[in-house]
Scaffold this active site. Structure first.
Site, short mmCIF file in Angstrom:
data_model
loop_
_atom_site.label_atom_id
_atom_site.label_comp_id
_atom_site.label_asym_id
_atom_site.label_seq_id
_atom_site.Cartn_x
_atom_site.Cartn_y
_atom_site.Cartn_z
N ALA A 228 0.85 -1.19 0.00
CA ALA A 228 0.00 0.00 0.00
C ALA A 228 0.89 1.24 0.00
O ALA A 228 2.10 1.14 -0.19
CB ALA A 228 -0.91 -0.01 1.22
N ASN A 229 0.31 2.41 0.19
CA ASN A 229 1.10 3.63 0.33
C ASN A 229 0.43 4.53 1.36
O ASN A 229 -0.60 4.18 1.92
CB ASN A 229 1.26 4.32 -1.03
CG ASN A 229 -0.08 4.66 -1.64
OD1 ASN A 229 -0.82 5.47 -1.10
ND2 ASN A 229 -0.42 4.01 -2.75
N ARG A 230 1.00 5.69 1.60
CA ARG A 230 0.56 6.52 2.73
C ARG A 230 -0.62 7.45 2.40
O ARG A 230 -0.98 8.29 3.22
CB ARG A 230 1.72 7.38 3.22
CG ARG A 230 2.86 6.60 3.80
CD ARG A 230 3.93 7.54 4.35
NE ARG A 230 5.16 6.83 4.60
CZ ARG A 230 5.38 6.07 5.68
NH1 ARG A 230 4.43 5.94 6.57
NH2 ARG A 230 6.53 5.45 5.83
N ALA A 294 -3.62 7.59 -5.25
CA ALA A 294 -2.23 7.13 -5.30
C ALA A 294 -2.27 5.64 -5.64
O ALA A 294 -2.30 4.78 -4.75
CB ALA A 294 -1.55 7.37 -3.96
#
Ligand code: CTP
Length: 420
Positions: A228-230, A294
């Protein structure tokens, strides 16, 4: 402040899926918030829950069959379709969605849905493959275009030991989405009724359809792990909220986020990049498409169906494959391309150079670039410093602003670009 569900009359249509058991809890949740609930069970629903259980929780009889003579004498299907403030369909199965989208009305539930002019909220729930199927995508797009509101489905483990989007939204989420729909349906001025739901008819984007992606994606490694990402989804959600406020009919395709749905927006929840692409395609046509998500660039090549065990062995190799580029796909559509396609560029260095390269590579009309290096605190934070890059390479830099304010200013700019 009055509670949005207090004294509201809800016709709850329960479809035939395993999630029907959660609809019994939904009845409780709605009543806790002061609403009265009239349950209507399809034949399929009765395979999963009994009319008696629904009636006991609702405190009133449950309706079941189109040709129930006693019932028709008591309250006909047309009255059922009228005597409420809103209709909720939960779970909305693929079958029920297909009947709604085509106007096919072989039973009481579908007849009521065809006859009603009330605002409708559906909570889809079905197998992952059925949700992803082009037929369901088409039906969903038709329903959204008809003004039907959608909550969920959520991603996660499913009854058939599969993972993906298809789980019915939680009862509390459905109650919140219903409250938001009812508030919107009540706005006194500047609203009109289209296909049974209230839509804002004023504002710079009145009558326009806007599509927004938001949040991160989760790319599964196995049932318990993912890449995943932030991203928090704050910027995308703020744009969706501002577009709705400007009068647009907004579909927000969101990855997994921990922030609330923006009011007055149809939210489609997804987990992976591929699900996001499918949901975006299903939500078209749109006049404006904003790609603020994102999106994970890569996904594990072989996501495992069972948890990968350590077993004392060396760490497993993690082979990755590239995800589809959603923005480039939509910007490159020969037919049905939105009039304005807006991309985001999340960069940690040489922000403007990268963004200029991106606008050309992806074929979009505008890029909103931001510096997401750790020092700026943009990813996951509440403020943003953005640069607007046009196709001809010109740059406009805005001061550091709250993400809600960035959303409002961006929407005002999009509206201005459309009328040029
Ligand atoms: N995007 C997308 N689908 C992807 C990747 C990105 O739709 N698979 C969109 C994002 O929503 C954003 C824009 O493309 O609007 C740029 O995303 P970004 O992550 O900054 O760029 P990448 O395409 O990942 O390029 P790079 O890895 O070179 O930064």
């Amino acid at each position: 402040m009055t509670k949005p569900l207090a004294d509201r009359r809800v016709l709850l249509i329960i479809g035939g899926g395993i999630a029907a058991y959660k609809s019994l809890d939904l009845i409780r949740r709605l009543r806790e918030r002061g609403a009265s609930v009239r349950p209507l069970l399809t034949q399929g629903a009765q395979e999963f829950v009994t009319p008696l259980a629904a009636a006991a929780l609702a405190g009133r009889p449950a309706h079941t069959d189109l040709f129930d003579r006693a019932d028709e004498a008591e309250i006909g299907h047309i009255r059922l379709a009228r005597e409420a403030d809103a209709v909720v369909v939960a779970p909305a199965t693929a079958n029920l969605m297909a009947r709604m989208a085509t106007g096919h009305a072989p039973d009481l539930a579908a007849t009521v849905l065809l006859a009603t002019t009330l605002p409708i909220l559906i909570a889809p729930a079905m197998n992952v493959a059925m949700w992803a199927h082009p037929a369901t995508r088409r039906n969903l797009a038709t329903l959204v275009a008809d003004g039907v509101r959608v909550v969920g489905p959520n991603a996660g483990p499913m009854a058939e030991a599969e993972t993906g989007a298809g789980r019915m939204a939680e009862p509390v989420e459905i109650a919140e989405a219903l409250a938001a729909m009812l508030i919107e349906a009540e706005e006194p001025a500047g609203f009109g009724v289209l296909s049974g739901r209230a839509v804002k008819t004023t504002g710079p984007l009145a009558g326009r359809r806007v599509l927004v992606t938001s949040g991160p994606t989760h790319e599964p490694i196995d049932p318990v792990r993912f890449i995943a990402n932030r991203s928090s989804g704050r910027q995308g959600h703020a744009i969706a909220a501002a577009a709705a406020e400007a009068g647009a009919a907004v579909t927000l395709v969101s990855g997994p986020v921990a922030i609330p749905d923006p009011p007055g927006v149809t939210v489609v929840r997804v987990e992976t990049a591929r699900e996001m692409l499918a949901a975006v395609e299903a939500a078209l046509p749109a006049t404006i498409a904003v790609f603020a998500a994102a999106v994970g660039d890569w996904r594990p090549e072989n996501a495992q169906g069972a948890k990968i065990k350590k077993d004392g062995a060396a760490p497993p190799p993690l082979a990755l494959v590239e995800n589809p580029d959603i923005l480039a796909t939509i910007a490159g559509l020969a037919c049905g391309r939105p009039d304005l396609v807006v991309g985001f560029a999340a960069e940690t260095d040489t922000v403007l150079d990268h963004a200029r390269e991106k606008i050309a590579r992806k074929g979009c009309d505008l890029i909103v670039a931001n510096d997401v290096s750790a020092a700026g605190g943009v990813m996951g934070g509440t403020a943003n410093t953005v640069h607007l890059i046009a196709r001809d390479g010109t740059v406009e830099t805005w001061p550091r602003l709250d993400k809600d304010e960035v959303g409002r200013r961006l929407v005002a700019r999009f509206a201005a670009l459309l009328v040029r």
